[in-house]
Write a protein that holds these residues in place. Structure first.
Motif, mmCIF file in Angstrom:
data_model
loop_
_atom_site.group_PDB
_atom_site.id
_atom_site.type_symbol
_atom_site.label_atom_id
_atom_site.label_comp_id
_atom_site.label_asym_id
_atom_site.label_seq_id
_atom_site.Cartn_x
_atom_site.Cartn_y
_atom_site.Cartn_z
ATOM 1 N N THR A 5 0.860 -1.183 0.000
ATOM 2 C CA THR A 5 0.000 0.000 0.000
ATOM 3 C C THR A 5 0.897 1.233 0.000
ATOM 4 O OG1 THR A 5 -0.079 0.220 2.400
ATOM 5 C CG2 THR A 5 -1.738 -1.237 1.385
ATOM 6 N N LEU A 6 0.321 2.382 -0.258
ATOM 7 C CA LEU A 6 1.080 3.628 -0.281
ATOM 8 C C LEU A 6 1.779 3.846 1.064
ATOM 9 C CD1 LEU A 6 1.927 6.290 -1.620
ATOM 10 C CD2 LEU A 6 -0.234 7.264 -0.824
ATOM 11 N N ASP A 7 1.054 3.675 2.152
ATOM 12 C CA ASP A 7 1.640 3.878 3.481
ATOM 13 C C ASP A 7 2.767 2.895 3.765
ATOM 14 O OD1 ASP A 7 -0.021 6.043 4.067
ATOM 15 O OD2 ASP A 7 -1.601 4.742 4.871
ATOM 16 N N GLU A 8 2.588 1.640 3.364
ATOM 17 C CA GLU A 8 3.644 0.640 3.564
ATOM 18 C C GLU A 8 4.882 0.988 2.742
ATOM 19 O OE1 GLU A 8 0.858 -3.310 4.401
ATOM 20 O OE2 GLU A 8 1.487 -2.835 2.352
ATOM 21 N N ALA A 9 4.668 1.415 1.515
ATOM 22 C CA ALA A 9 5.800 1.772 0.656
ATOM 23 C C ALA A 9 6.547 2.978 1.225
ATOM 24 C CB ALA A 9 5.310 2.073 -0.757
ATOM 25 N N LEU A 53 -5.532 15.403 3.662
ATOM 26 C CA LEU A 53 -5.186 14.674 2.440
ATOM 27 C C LEU A 53 -6.301 13.699 2.115
ATOM 28 C CD1 LEU A 53 -1.459 13.991 3.305
ATOM 29 C CD2 LEU A 53 -2.322 15.584 1.600
ATOM 30 N N PRO A 54 -6.461 13.374 0.847
ATOM 31 C CA PRO A 54 -7.508 12.413 0.472
ATOM 32 C C PRO A 54 -7.299 11.067 1.181
ATOM 33 C CG PRO A 54 -6.514 13.425 -1.481
ATOM 34 C CD PRO A 54 -5.699 13.843 -0.306
ATOM 35 N N ALA A 55 -8.389 10.464 1.577
ATOM 36 C CA ALA A 55 -8.308 9.161 2.235
ATOM 37 C C ALA A 55 -8.006 8.058 1.224
ATOM 38 C CB ALA A 55 -9.614 8.864 2.969
ATOM 39 N N ASP A 56 -8.521 8.210 0.021
ATOM 40 C CA ASP A 56 -8.286 7.202 -1.020
ATOM 41 C C ASP A 56 -6.829 7.266 -1.475
ATOM 42 O OD1 ASP A 56 -10.939 6.360 -0.931
ATOM 43 O OD2 ASP A 56 -11.557 7.754 -2.516
ATOM 44 N N GLU A 57 -6.284 6.093 -1.728
ATOM 45 C CA GLU A 57 -4.857 5.977 -2.022
ATOM 46 C C GLU A 57 -4.436 6.650 -3.331
ATOM 47 O OE1 GLU A 57 -1.926 2.278 -2.509
ATOM 48 O OE2 GLU A 57 -2.918 2.398 -0.551
ATOM 49 N N ALA A 58 -5.182 6.492 -4.392
ATOM 50 C CA ALA A 58 -4.780 7.050 -5.691
ATOM 51 C C ALA A 58 -4.701 8.585 -5.664
ATOM 52 C CB ALA A 58 -5.709 6.574 -6.795
ATOM 53 N N PRO A 59 -5.721 9.276 -5.147
ATOM 54 C CA PRO A 59 -5.607 10.741 -5.085
ATOM 55 C C PRO A 59 -4.511 11.211 -4.116
ATOM 56 C CG PRO A 59 -7.894 10.060 -4.722
ATOM 57 C CD PRO A 59 -7.050 8.828 -4.765
ATOM 58 N N ARG A 60 -4.336 10.479 -3.031
ATOM 59 C CA ARG A 60 -3.290 10.847 -2.059
ATOM 60 C C ARG A 60 -1.911 10.649 -2.678
ATOM 61 N NH1 ARG A 60 -1.640 7.823 2.704
ATOM 62 N NH2 ARG A 60 -3.402 6.467 2.235
ATOM 63 N N TYR A 64 0.983 13.464 -3.064
ATOM 64 C CA TYR A 64 2.368 13.244 -2.629
ATOM 65 C C TYR A 64 3.356 13.438 -3.782
ATOM 66 C CZ TYR A 64 1.033 11.247 1.933
ATOM 67 O OH TYR A 64 0.573 11.040 3.204
ATOM 68 N N ALA A 65 3.015 12.920 -4.949
ATOM 69 C CA ALA A 65 3.902 13.055 -6.116
ATOM 70 C C ALA A 65 4.072 14.525 -6.482
ATOM 71 C CB ALA A 65 3.350 12.258 -7.293
ATOM 72 N N ARG A 66 2.977 15.282 -6.453
ATOM 73 C CA ARG A 66 3.048 16.715 -6.772
ATOM 74 C C ARG A 66 3.895 17.461 -5.750
ATOM 75 N NH1 ARG A 66 0.242 20.716 -4.788
ATOM 76 N NH2 ARG A 66 -1.411 19.384 -3.951
ATOM 77 N N LEU A 67 3.725 17.142 -4.464
ATOM 78 C CA LEU A 67 4.485 17.820 -3.411
ATOM 79 C C LEU A 67 5.970 17.465 -3.463
ATOM 80 C CD1 LEU A 67 1.978 17.493 -0.427
ATOM 81 C CD2 LEU A 67 2.375 19.489 -1.895
#
Length: 137
Positions: A5-9, A53-60, A64-67
């Motif tokens: 998942t995003l958080d795990e990565a 931040l968005p709760a859904d992984e794809a928008p979050r 993150y990528a933009r920031l």
């Protein structure tokens, strides 16, 4: 890392290069080598300023990528000294300190510093009974 998942990565990533590669951001290795900690700290700061931040992984992930791209670009266009990400860069800036007039004294070589006079006093140390021993009394 694709199965995490995003958080795990994000927990597994440590180097700036790893973050940039994970989010698919092209980068100049020399820029990152010189500014890696600054880029990661700026990225962290941007996340903190982003608010909810968005709760859904794809928008979050997109946020993150933009920031991270923005944090990296800060150091492509500028440098660490100009960006002043870390507190150490602010330590030599002019500081403002208020010193009340009553705390300012002159100390002639070796002479003891007398305390500031009480309100209405002349500074000789005698009470207000009129027996002033200074030249002002």
């Amino acid at each position: 890392m694709d199965d995490l998942t995003l958080d795990e990565a994000l927990e597994d990533l440590s180097a700036a290069e790893e973050f940039l590669e994970y989010f698919g951001i092209e980068y100049d290795a020399r820029t990152v080598q010189v500014n890696r900690l600054h880029i990661l700290q700026r990225f962290h700061n941007y996340i903190g300023q982003a608010g909810d931040l968005p709760a859904d992984e794809a928008p979050r992930r997109a946020v993150y990528a933009r920031l991270l791209q923005q944090a990296y670009e800060d150091f492509v266009k500028s440098d660490a000294l100009t960006e002043k990400v870390f507190k150490v860069f602010h330590m030599h800036e002019p500081q403002t300190t208020f010193v009340p007039l009553g705390e300012i004294t002159l100390n002639k070589a070796g002479a003891p510093v007398a305390p500031a006079p009480a309100a209405g006093g002349c500074g000789c140390g005698s009470s207000s009974s009129g027996s002033c021993s200074s030249s002002m009394g």
